[in-house]
Design a protein around this motif. Structure first.
Motif, short mmCIF file in Angstrom:
data_model
loop_
_atom_site.label_atom_id
_atom_site.label_comp_id
_atom_site.label_asym_id
_atom_site.label_seq_id
_atom_site.Cartn_x
_atom_site.Cartn_y
_atom_site.Cartn_z
N ALA A 113 21.21 72.45 41.60
CA ALA A 113 20.70 71.08 41.58
C ALA A 113 21.82 70.10 41.28
N VAL A 114 21.58 68.84 41.66
CA VAL A 114 22.50 67.74 41.37
C VAL A 114 21.79 66.75 40.48
N CYS A 115 22.49 66.26 39.48
CA CYS A 115 21.89 65.32 38.53
C CYS A 115 22.70 64.02 38.48
N TYR A 116 22.00 62.92 38.60
CA TYR A 116 22.57 61.60 38.33
C TYR A 116 22.12 61.20 36.94
N TYR A 117 23.06 60.73 36.10
CA TYR A 117 22.66 60.25 34.78
C TYR A 117 23.37 58.94 34.47
N ASN A 118 22.68 58.13 33.67
CA ASN A 118 23.19 56.80 33.36
C ASN A 118 22.79 56.44 31.94
N VAL A 119 23.75 56.02 31.15
CA VAL A 119 23.47 55.54 29.80
C VAL A 119 23.09 54.06 29.91
N LEU A 120 21.87 53.75 29.49
CA LEU A 120 21.35 52.40 29.66
C LEU A 120 21.56 51.58 28.41
N SER A 121 22.18 50.44 28.58
CA SER A 121 22.40 49.50 27.48
C SER A 121 21.26 48.49 27.47
N CYS A 122 20.24 48.81 26.70
CA CYS A 122 19.10 47.92 26.58
C CYS A 122 19.39 46.92 25.47
N GLU A 123 18.39 46.11 25.16
CA GLU A 123 18.54 45.20 24.03
C GLU A 123 18.82 46.03 22.78
N PRO A 124 19.81 45.65 21.96
CA PRO A 124 20.21 46.47 20.82
C PRO A 124 19.04 46.75 19.88
N ILE A 125 18.89 48.02 19.54
CA ILE A 125 17.88 48.43 18.56
C ILE A 125 18.62 49.03 17.38
N GLY A 131 20.69 53.91 4.83
CA GLY A 131 21.57 52.78 4.59
C GLY A 131 22.63 52.58 5.64
N GLU A 132 22.68 53.47 6.63
CA GLU A 132 23.68 53.36 7.68
C GLU A 132 23.02 52.88 8.97
N PRO A 133 23.60 51.87 9.66
CA PRO A 133 23.00 51.38 10.90
C PRO A 133 23.19 52.37 12.05
N GLU A 134 22.14 52.56 12.85
CA GLU A 134 22.22 53.39 14.04
C GLU A 134 21.77 52.55 15.23
N TYR A 135 22.45 52.70 16.35
CA TYR A 135 22.16 51.91 17.51
C TYR A 135 21.58 52.80 18.61
N LYS A 136 20.37 52.47 19.03
CA LYS A 136 19.63 53.30 19.96
C LYS A 136 19.85 52.84 21.40
N GLN A 137 20.13 53.81 22.27
CA GLN A 137 20.23 53.58 23.70
C GLN A 137 19.33 54.60 24.40
N PHE A 138 19.36 54.57 25.73
CA PHE A 138 18.60 55.54 26.49
C PHE A 138 19.50 56.15 27.57
N VAL A 139 19.17 57.37 27.96
CA VAL A 139 19.86 58.03 29.06
C VAL A 139 18.80 58.44 30.07
N VAL A 140 18.97 58.01 31.30
CA VAL A 140 18.04 58.39 32.36
C VAL A 140 18.73 59.39 33.28
N CYS A 141 17.98 60.41 33.70
CA CYS A 141 18.49 61.44 34.61
C CYS A 141 17.56 61.58 35.80
N PHE A 142 18.15 61.66 36.98
CA PHE A 142 17.41 61.97 38.19
C PHE A 142 17.98 63.25 38.76
N VAL A 143 17.12 64.25 38.95
CA VAL A 143 17.55 65.57 39.36
C VAL A 143 16.98 65.90 40.72
N SER A 144 17.84 66.39 41.61
CA SER A 144 17.39 66.78 42.95
C SER A 144 17.87 68.18 43.29
N PHE A 145 16.95 69.01 43.78
CA PHE A 145 17.28 70.35 44.25
C PHE A 145 17.50 70.38 45.76
#
Length: 395
Positions: A113-125, A131-145
């Motif tokens: 299979a082949v996978c496309y992936y992209n780290v998405l920079s959404c509005e900062p969360i 006590g330590e700040p963590e910044y949440k993002q998302f990763v989307v993957c599209f997989v094709s066989f």
């Protein structure tokens, strides 16, 4: 004299594709996965990366599934491969990447299979964790066989991901900060539907265009290479979107734009766009080219496209990419002949022969004029006057 293997080289570049064994193509061979991604969360704070060892603290991110239509085992394999890539930090948010996978979609399907992936920079969360700040993002993957040339759709995939970013910005508050409590039901239905239909939007417009325009498909290739303004009437919104995507994927405009900064104000600029009109109704397709005659090169390209199984997205896109490469090859060869013709009259004759044989002479001349020197323009003017006197067509 022009090498005949170069002339109208669509068939010579593409003929081997027909010999390939056909395989079934259906939507069940394409999948998606959406992950929440904390780039700065260490293992001791609950890293869910599947290949991380319990005592390791080196990995500095967390990757947790938020939505997918993959099986559990396939998703785990995907996440392991993805984590290996992300751990190297070699990614740029908003810009897609590709990787090959060794996973299975079902018991009777090949695991290639082949996978496309992209780290998405959404509005900062920003989330407080001990006590330590963590910044949440998302990763989307599209997989094709089934689509081995998924990388040819990078632009379309990157564009499609912008729509995901908008949906995530609107729904980000729905996903709670604790990855272990995230459930698929918490993902908005619109977002799920958008993820699930990625292949219909990003890939299958080629299939729909070929089926809808059929024997007229060469007009779209011609419109794109001519860099014409295409005016569409009678089409549904879906048809118009598909046609515009098709024209864009055939375009060599990026090459033209690279040349434009180097243009001298005194040189010829061909960007006075011709207008081609396309009218669609239920039973017919009508083109009005305003006197612009589709070249033999484009007709051959269209004929070859129709020999490919319409569901075979990879072959369709490979064919169109080969058309662009063949056209650019022809363009470079004509430029070389004309440059030589500035000091060699025989090279001028070779230019004439090549323009007649290649099947796209008029189109090539338009592009030659973009970045031609005054000397080349003078040679080209002489050549055009000779062709006009001979009454020959370069189409």
């Amino acid at each position: 004299m022009a090498d005949e293997s170069d002339s109208g080289s669509v068939h010579s570049n593409l003929s081997e594709q027909n010999a390939d064994k056909k395989a079934p193509y259906n939507n069940c061979l394409r999948f998606y996965a959406l992950y929440s991604f904390y780039p700065n969360r260490s293992n001791k704070h609950g890293n869910t990366t599947p290949d991380a060892k319990p005592n390791e603290d080196e990995c500095n991110f967390s990757l947790s599934i938020a939505a997918t239509n993959l099986s559990a085992s396939a998703e785990t394999d995907l996440r392991r491969c993805l984590a290996n890539k992300l751990s190297k930090g070699s990614y740029m948010p908003g810009s897609g990447n590709f990787l090959s996978l060794g996973i299975s979609s079902s018991e009777d399907i090949s695991n290639s299979a082949v996978c496309y992936y992209n780290v998405l920079s959404c509005e900062p969360i920003e989330i407080e964790n001990n006590g330590e700040p963590e910044y949440k993002q998302f990763v989307v993957c599209f997989v094709s066989f089934s689509d081995s040339s998924l990388d040819l759709f990078r632009f379309e995939l990157d564009t499609y991901c912008k729509g995901i970013t908008k949906l995530l910005d609107a729904e980000s508050s729905v996903l709670v900060s604790d990855p272990t409590s995230q459930q698929l039901s918490q993902i908005d239905t619109n977002l799920k539907d958008y993820l699930d239909s990625w292949h219909q939007t990003v890939l299958e417009y080629l299939t729909r265009c070929v089926k809808r325009l059929n024997k007229n498909i060469h007009y779209l290739i011609f419109s794109s290479l001519l860099d014409a303004q295409l005016i569409i009437t009678g089409a549904t919104p879906q048809e118009e979107e598909d046609i515009n995507k098709f024209v864009q994927c055939c375009s060599i405009a990026p090459l033209v734009e690279q040349l434009r900064p180097e243009l001298d104000d005194n040189l010829v600029d061909i960007r006075n766009q011709p207008i081609i009109k396309l009218n669609l109704d239920k039973d017919s397709v009508t083109f009005d080219t305003n006197g612009n005659i589709p070249s033999q090169f484009c007709r051959l390209a269209g004929e070859h496209l129709l020999t490919i199984e319409s569901q075979n997205i990879t072959k369709l896109r490979d064919s169109l990419e080969s058309v662009k490469l063949a056209f650019i090859h022809n363009l470079n060869k004509v430029k070389r002949f004309l440059k030589q013709a500035e000091i060699d009259h025989y090279a001028l004759y070779r230019s004439y022969l090549y323009l007649r044989k290649c099947g796209s002479g008029e189109l090539l001349i338009r592009y030659v004029k973009i970045d031609a020197t005054s000397e080349t323009l003078s040679v080209l003017k002489t050549l055009e006057e000779f062709i006009q006197k001979q009454g020959h067509s370069l189409q």
